[in-house]
Design an enzyme around this catalytic site. Sequence first.
Site, PDB file in Angstrom:
ATOM      1  N   ARG A 121       0.241  -4.132  12.591  1.00 32.63           N
ATOM      2  CA  ARG A 121      -0.562  -4.383  13.775  1.00 32.63           C
ATOM      3  C   ARG A 121      -0.104  -5.712  14.366  1.00 32.63           C
ATOM      4  NH1 ARG A 121      -1.718   0.255  13.690  1.00 32.63           N
ATOM      5  NH2 ARG A 121      -3.787   1.198  13.565  1.00 32.63           N
ATOM      6  N   ARG A 149      -2.650  -8.124  -2.111  1.00 28.90           N
ATOM      7  CA  ARG A 149      -3.889  -8.673  -2.670  1.00 28.90           C
ATOM      8  C   ARG A 149      -3.893  -8.531  -4.189  1.00 28.90           C
ATOM      9  NH1 ARG A 149      -8.276  -5.507   0.398  1.00 28.90           N
ATOM     10  NH2 ARG A 149      -6.558  -4.066   0.182  1.00 28.90           N
ATOM     11  N   GLU A 174      -1.359  -4.354  23.436  1.00 32.67           N
ATOM     12  CA  GLU A 174      -0.562  -3.152  23.710  1.00 32.67           C
ATOM     13  C   GLU A 174      -1.162  -2.403  24.888  1.00 32.67           C
ATOM     14  OE1 GLU A 174      -0.068  -0.844  20.135  1.00 32.67           O
ATOM     15  OE2 GLU A 174       0.841  -2.526  19.073  1.00 32.67           O
ATOM     16  N   GLY A 213       0.862  -1.196   0.000  1.00 31.54           N
ATOM     17  CA  GLY A 213       0.000   0.000   0.000  1.00 31.54           C
ATOM     18  C   GLY A 213       0.891   1.236   0.000  1.00 31.54           C
ATOM     19  N   HIS A 267       4.997   1.234  19.535  1.00 30.58           N
ATOM     20  CA  HIS A 267       4.034   1.691  18.515  1.00 30.58           C
ATOM     21  C   HIS A 267       4.298   3.167  18.157  1.00 30.58           C
ATOM     22  CE1 HIS A 267      -0.213   0.788  16.805  1.00 30.58           C
ATOM     23  NE2 HIS A 267       0.390   1.709  16.075  1.00 30.58           N
TER      24      HIS A 267
HETATM   25  C1  DGY Z   1      -1.714   4.203  12.477  1.00 25.23           C
HETATM   26  O1  DGY Z   1      -1.623   5.236  11.854  1.00 25.23           O
HETATM   27  O2  DGY Z   1      -2.559   3.334  12.229  1.00 25.23           O
HETATM   28  C2  DGY Z   1      -0.762   4.018  13.603  1.00 25.23           C
HETATM   29  O3  DGY Z   1      -0.573   2.682  13.892  1.00 25.23           O
HETATM   30  C3  DGY Z   1      -1.209   4.772  14.824  1.00 25.23           C
HETATM   31  O4  DGY Z   1      -2.522   4.511  15.063  1.00 25.23           O
END
Ligand code: DGY
Length: 329
Positions: A238, A178, A267, A156, A286
């Site tokens: 994630r 994908r 988290e 992406g 994160h």
């Molecule tokens: C996002 O931009 O999704 C980062 O992980 C922070 O939320």
Amino acid sequence: MKKILFTRAFQRELLAPYIEGKYEVVMWEEENIPMPRQLLLEKVADVEAIYTNVADQLDEEFFNVAKNLKAVATMGVGYDNIAIDIATEKGIPVGHTPDVLSEAVAELAVALMYTCSRRIRESMDFIRNGQWKAWGPFMFAGSRIKGSTIGIIGMGRIGKELADIVNRLGMKILYHNRRRDHESEERYEARYCSLEELLKQSDVIVMLAPLTDQTRHMLGYEEFSMMKNTAIFINVSRGPVVNEKDLFQILKENKIFAAGLDVFEIEPIKATHELLTLPNVVTTPHIGSATIETRLRMLDITMNNIVNALEGKEMLFTVNKDIYQPSKF
Ligand code: DGY
């Protein structure tokens, strides 16, 4: 006056240009602690908009109490913590902040890659523990990045930014997505391949796929076993796209070289978590998009998303664009 709920503390001066006496601010006054769930449910019952983030769960219970809500804006690109289908049913636009953070997240992936490949964490611990007595010919010898192969899972916006950087670092690029992305193939000499081939051929594997029902636990023991035993695994997407227990097991059995992780299944990760006991695991809390420039841009977009929605206009970046179709009203 319409109310906007901020689930984290922000300096009032930063918000002033958007608020200008037009909106009432309802703010949780902690910057780095999430708003307690009960308080969130209580406060949202009475506001028109919410400025949220990855740590808040905006689920069915939330939308049921949010009777006046006209706008949800999350300060981030990911929205797996928001029940988009329910927001759409209720005609509530959900805004997010794509694009502006791609460079920062890609740069963190590169930072984690080098930190792993050059064994920086182990080297730092070695000095701090007073173990450095002399120079050694192969002391903390790591692996070379230039000329090696990177496998990008998820081509992406962030994947493209990463491909641009690593192409200039002299890495060969494989990707799995994908759909094929002809632009990346031409621009960055990226080669599309199956997940299995990517896992088997890459020296560095970077996970960028968003969290969905299809990607949850996409990589487990079987997939990690396909990687080279010299491979470096990076996750800046994630946590739950990876089975963390399996990752721990693979690292413990020395079946891959190292892992650089910015995200975790739960988290914040506990300081006592088994992954943190391993010397070849590099972790950050994160912080993928955490450069000051990027976070300010994200704040600007999030505020514009909210203000637009409250003024009856389209958000700058809407996740559930369907709600703008006339048939939805
Ligand atoms: C996002 O931009 O999704 C980062 O992980 C922070 O939320």
